[in-house]
Enzyme design. Structure first.
Site, PDB file in Angstrom:
ATOM      1  CD  GLU A  27      34.988  41.800  26.385  1.00  0.00           C
ATOM      2  OE1 GLU A  27      35.592  41.041  26.703  1.00  0.00           O
ATOM      3  OE2 GLU A  27      34.478  41.667  28.113  1.00  0.00           O
ATOM      4  CG  HIS A  39      35.437  44.264  38.683  1.00  0.00           C
ATOM      5  ND1 HIS A  39      36.662  43.231  38.753  1.00  0.00           N
ATOM      6  CD2 HIS A  39      34.352  43.047  38.383  1.00  0.00           C
ATOM      7  CE1 HIS A  39      35.857  42.446  37.697  1.00  0.00           C
ATOM      8  NE2 HIS A  39      34.870  41.999  37.956  1.00  0.00           N
TER       9      HIS A  39
END
Ligand SMILES: Cc1ncc(C[n+]2csc(CCOP(=O)(O)OP(=O)(O)O)c2C)c(N)n1
Ligand SMILES: Cc1ncc(C[n+]2csc(CCOP(=O)(O)OP(=O)(O)O)c2C)c(N)n1
Ligand SMILES: [Mg+2]
Ligand SMILES: [Mg+2]
Lengths: 326, 357, 326, 357
Positions: free
Chosen positions: A60, A129
């Protein structure tokens, strides 16, 4: 004009941007042949090829940093972080580079990049999440933070974000990805950034919100209307830079303000909105400001998740409480 | 049952010994005295800048400054191997490279004097400004290189950082994608043996930093970083490969930080003069001069006139810097976005008008 | 009782903690023989040895992640990030791990770690060395964010942070490191976390602040006192969890509230304080809330830095403005 | 002049071929049929759990679940080489390792069913919960290992993650410090060839993942990850070194993800059945059984009784999970800190009492 879900509208905007502008490149984890874990980039790899739609390694930090390099070179990178829960390794790049390349170089270089990520709870997702930490990025000078709450706004705001000459973080509410369809014209028209949207007019109380919570707020307004309480619902849409005027004008009219967000309460972006009201519309308030938010706890796993979310019950109770004043 | 599946080797290249004597045949470019003379002049100029910068800082007229003393061959060897159209992404110590690229002395003084205009380079418009957060510019270099590759341009990105930078995930993630996508990016490590007070051997157990390239599946090599010919040669070879689509490389330059980490540092707290002293005998400026003198390409007069012109140029730049008034305070706001958003315009108005809150 | 600067008080607290508790280990960049770039760990390497005072590789993410592992194993890691500007690579570890290890495992594992970092402007430091982004971390559930503003509080709060059974981020204002001395007893006494400090009492206005800005607020209060305006000055000290009561009690008394911080305004922690006032002390307000803060711009380099900082002039103007009300 | 300064080699170890036939002499532990039988039973048990978990998810009674189908030898080979006092730091796919360590089936169901109590292991109290943010547990393993080393304990930390995880800076920074400080930490890579839809070859140009150890100056090796004997052997050797103060290691286990990434994934979007099919012939459960049968250590009756007992055990655990009521909503607050701060206590009160806002 096709009926699209929010995720389909995102996909349409991406396709349109790639068609219109050769400089647009998409990359991230699984955005290629898989079309993204939510299918936001479905078909783009097939349409635009492996050069412009790229699966990156699982990195990322790199995704964000590469976007900075591409943007400085005049490309229009649109990078995906698979979930907001994995965006933290990019924060260094966003704070120390993307948001300040322009001012550091007094305009010589700039950073027209978009970083997209799904976020929010209510879909019974695995750990990490379901969080909402948009406030962390809305504090960063030089960054735009944009959150759509309907297919149409998703389409237009994303196009505007991609065309914007500065970095934009674009958070898409997972819970809304497939929750509703509406007609969306794939006409390439952007929706203006830096503006709040009054989704419903009302004279008794202002409810300010963004993202998936917009739905609960509108639903609550419907219910309250039956009791004769007219709630004005504002979708902030661009958290930063904030369109204070629209919010303040509404609060000056209604005298009551409730801010609703899924994120943890303390230091959430609702605080900023409450602060602005306390600064610039205090005289108009007939009741205290209220925030209906997630708690200052870690987002629970699915079994307890619903207790954490700002429910219609909680929103209704807050508005109801304020109606007792004034 | 065990079977070998992969083997690797790391090489070190040097052309000159510490006294400037060739260790063997030189690369073709080094046989041209004018080329090496150009390198030498650039190193001397960087050193003159360095001395002045330290002097200004000591007298309160410049901010904290990171000296490149003894590491000039890394910057000059690297930048001289680049083409103007390439893009340099420097760390905070690579003034020598920046100067070669056309950043002006005055711009450098402005930057280190705390003025953003110092990063608005009139010359190399696409070069990145100095990168302070260690190693965070490596991913940018990957992105710059990807832009070049996507457009099919025969250009490359060159990022320079220190030995300490090789411990950061940023370095690794970027190196990995350069290897994977064969991007035209060259990562140059100025291994000056120290990251502030931390020794090279306390950064990693890897025997060389060059071998970190093996983790990313791309070429890595060591060069004598005090040997400007070796640095130039290695970077030029890597750039030629990069431009022809063969991908990037990692180049570790072995040198030594002769000065403090920055003007805010006191290296005597953690290293003895006895350790530093031998490195003065290996430093690149002396060595290159000895080489040029041995080739009859450099005279005492050349040296005197070079020192004089460097001093004059640096002095003039320093004066121009000191004579530059700070920007108007509105500048704080004006480059935050391409266009000033309403919200920020209000803040600007409040800041610019004395009554503002 | 020796007169100590703030950085000396930090050092004394670290030495005391290491003496009292074998589980305390210190690590970070240059914290060993160099004693830290600000000398906060000066002499500790010599006193406690290379095992307990460790120079790490240049890897901030690792520093935070290693602290999580050590803490889960019952050690008491006290890690240093050299400047707040380099803390961003640790955010993933703080948000996704340190702050939630306890609740994720329902108390089976925990994370008693301290992450120290100097922060703030006004010392003419290089780029990236002067920012204040404490609000980003004060939004993270499960994390404590503590900021001392005097040598004595630095000593006591740091000891309390090290002894706290949960993760604490401890930000030390660079500008105060050597700005003043005061007598500090190295008696091992902690100062209670989660409490604001009323540093000066006053009945006309409440000024809420933390870190280095405490000095300007106290100085402003002195000046205003000469005009007969009595300002109550509150040092928040622990931003999260926030001691609302002390702040609200003061605002209820004074009816006026100014929040002062160096960080950028939008989404700064001042917003949270203003929001709480708007929620829970609205009826007591005789004037709007005011924030005196850094701007929503990147922290300028030294030449323009002073224009960015919340100066005594700006604080005085804000209080003065509020005095015109009510 | 170029001179080699360092050379490296990576080896791959396997003891059994795909059909379970020994490729050569076996390590001593593998000559003991009871040991390998134990491995086999554990792999079968993990697979039975896996099937049930998928079935529960498909019927809406479990959350998104990551199957370990075909990769059971990695988990069992690794965990069986550990001692109880060691600490396991698993990724989200290492149920087989967790089960061997004593995490109960019910706990696993609870966790994947969205209940935090599933990470409050009654058995291995010091093991870490499942790590979802890829590779972010490697730094924890370094910290756990440092704690052990500081206390002089003969223990080690073992972290497992996938091939995709090796692209993260977290992995690299942690591996580097394990190498540097010779920490007792072993990093095991379950190289199942896929990171969701991204192939191993699209993660890195490195020929092996094991060679990433070279960047950190510590031993790295490859093993056949479908060969439980090879995995156990490599991890046991690495742990022996780690416990005796010789430092950590990186072990790459070559295996294959036979199923979808998770129940939320549809692998047919990005890979053909034709690609998957041959890997069924190499999978570890079949292979180990074939080995045991060839050694006359496993009969049809053994197999039937094992399947029956696994099914019964899994069924009972699933029922116990489904019969477990969710926690009271106050639990959201109660473990945020050791003691509930006032500010949070107020929020809790508001949430728990129906009137709260
Ligand atoms: C990410 C980050 N962490 C810490 C610092 C503070 N710092 C500045 S330079 C430096 C050491 C850098 O060492 P090295 O990479 O070898 O470069 P050198 O200074 O020797 O040129 C440190 C720790 C920083 N600038 N960035
Ligand atoms: C930091 C981070 N980024 C993205 C994700 C989403 N995600 C979950 S698993 C996965 C792929 C992991 O691949 P690998 O490491 O090979 O492990 P495997 O799933 O194959 O076991 C991704 C991208 C994540 N969990 N964490
Ligand atoms: Mg160095
Ligand atoms: Mg994998």
């Amino acid at each position: 004009m096709a009926d699209l879900t929010l995720v389909e509208a995102v996909r349409a905007a991406l396709g349109r941007a790639m068609t219109d502008d050769e400089r647009v490149v998409i990359f991230g984890e699984d955005v290629g042949i898989d079309g993204g874990v939510f299918r936001a980039t479905d078909g783009l790899y097939q349409r635009f090829g492996a050069k412009r739609v790229r699966d990156t390694p699982l990195s990322e930090l790199l995704i964000a940093g590469m976007a900075v390099g591409l943007a400085a070179q005049g490309m229009r990178p649109v990078a995906e972080i698979q979930f907001m829960g994995f965006i933290y390794p990019t924060i260094d790049q966003l704070v120390n580079h993307a948001s300040r390349l322009r001012t550091r170089t007094r305009g010589r270089l700039s950073c027209p990049m978009v970083l997209r990520a799904p976020f929010g709870g209510g879909v019974h997702a695995p750990e990490h999440h379901s969080e909402s930490t948009e406030a962390m990025l809305a504090h960063v000078p030089g960054l735009r933070v944009v959150i759509p709450s309907s297919p149409r706004r998703a389409y237009g705001l994303l196009l505007a974000a991609i065309r914007d000459p500065d970095p934009v973080v674009f958070f898409e509410p997972t819970r809304l990805y497939r929750a509703l369809k509406e007609p969306v014209a794939d006409d390439g028209a952007g929706v203006q950034l830096d503006r709040c949207f009054v989704l419903r007019e009302g004279k008794n109380a202002t409810v300010v919100t963004w993202g998936a919570a917009v739905r609960e707020c509108l639903a609550t307004a419907d219910t309250l209307a039956k009791d004769g309480i007219e709630v004005e619902v504002i979708d902030v849409a661009t958290l930063k830079p904030l369109d204070s005027e629209t919010i303040l004008a509404s609060v000056r009219k209604t005298g009551r303000c409730v801010v609703v967000h899924e994120a943890a309460r303390t230091g959430g972006f609702g605080a900023e909105i409450a602060a602005r009201v306390a600064e610039d519309a205090l005289d108009a308030l007939v009741a205290p400001v209220r925030r209906v938010t997630g708690y200052d706890t870690v987002m629970p796993l699915p079994r307890l998740e619903s207790h954490y979310m700002p429910s219609t019950d909680r929103i209704r109770a807050a508005v109801g409480e304020l109606m007792a004043y004034g | 049952m065990s079977t070998p599946v992969a083997t690797f080797a790391i090489e070190r290249t040097a052309y000159l010994d510490a006294t400037g004597r060739p260790l063997g045949p030189l690369p073709a470019f080094a046989e041209d005295a004018a080329t090496v003379t150009g390198f030498y002049r650039a190193m001397a100029r960087a050193r003159a800048f360095d001395e002045k910068a330290i002097a200004l800082q000591r007298t309160g007229r410049l901010g904290t400054y990171a000296s490149s003393l003894g590491q000039e061959a890394v910057g000059v060897g690297t930048a001289s191997a680049m083409r103007p159209a390439d893009v340099l992404l420097p760390s905070f110590r690579e003034h020598a490279a920046q100067l070669w690229r056309g950043v002006t002395l005055k711009e450098l003084f402005l930057y280190w004097g705390g003025d953003e205009r110092g990063s608005d380079f009139a010359g190399p418009r696409e070069d990145f400004p100095v990168c302070i957060p260690v190693a965070s510019h490596f991913p940018h270099a990957a992105g710059v290189a990807l832009a070049m590759a996507l457009r099919g341009e025969p250009r490359a990105a060159v990022a320079i950082a220190g030995d300490g930078a090789t411990s950061k995930g940023d370095f690794y993630e970027a190196l990995n994608v350069v290897g994977l996508w064969r991007l035209p990016a060259v990562f140059v490590i100025n291994n000056n043996q120290w990251a502030i007070s931390v020794r090279r051997r306390d950064q990693t157990a890897a025997a060389t930093l060059a071998q970190k390239a093996i983790a990313a599946g791309l070429p890595g090599e060591q060069v004598d970083g005090n040997d400007v010919i070796a640095v130039h040669d290695a970077v030029a070879r890597a750039l030629a490969r990069a431009r022809s689509g063969e991908g990037g490389a990692l180049i570790e330059c072995l040198t030594y930080r002769l000065g403090d980490h920055t003007t805010a540092d006191d290296a005597s707290r953690y290293r003895d003069d006895d350790e530093v002293r031998p490195h003065w005998a290996e430093e690149p400026v002396l060595r290159t001069r000895a080489f040029l003198v041995s080739r009859h390409a450099w005279t005492k007069e050349d040296e005197e006139s070079l020192l004089k012109s460097c001093a004059a140029e640096v002095e003039a730049a320093a004066e121009a810097y000191l004579a530059t008034a700070p920007e108007f305070k509105g500048a704080i706001f004006d480059h935050t976005f391409a266009a000033l958003p309403d919200d920020l315009a209000r803040q600007r108005a409040g800041a610019v008008e004395p009554s503002g809150g």
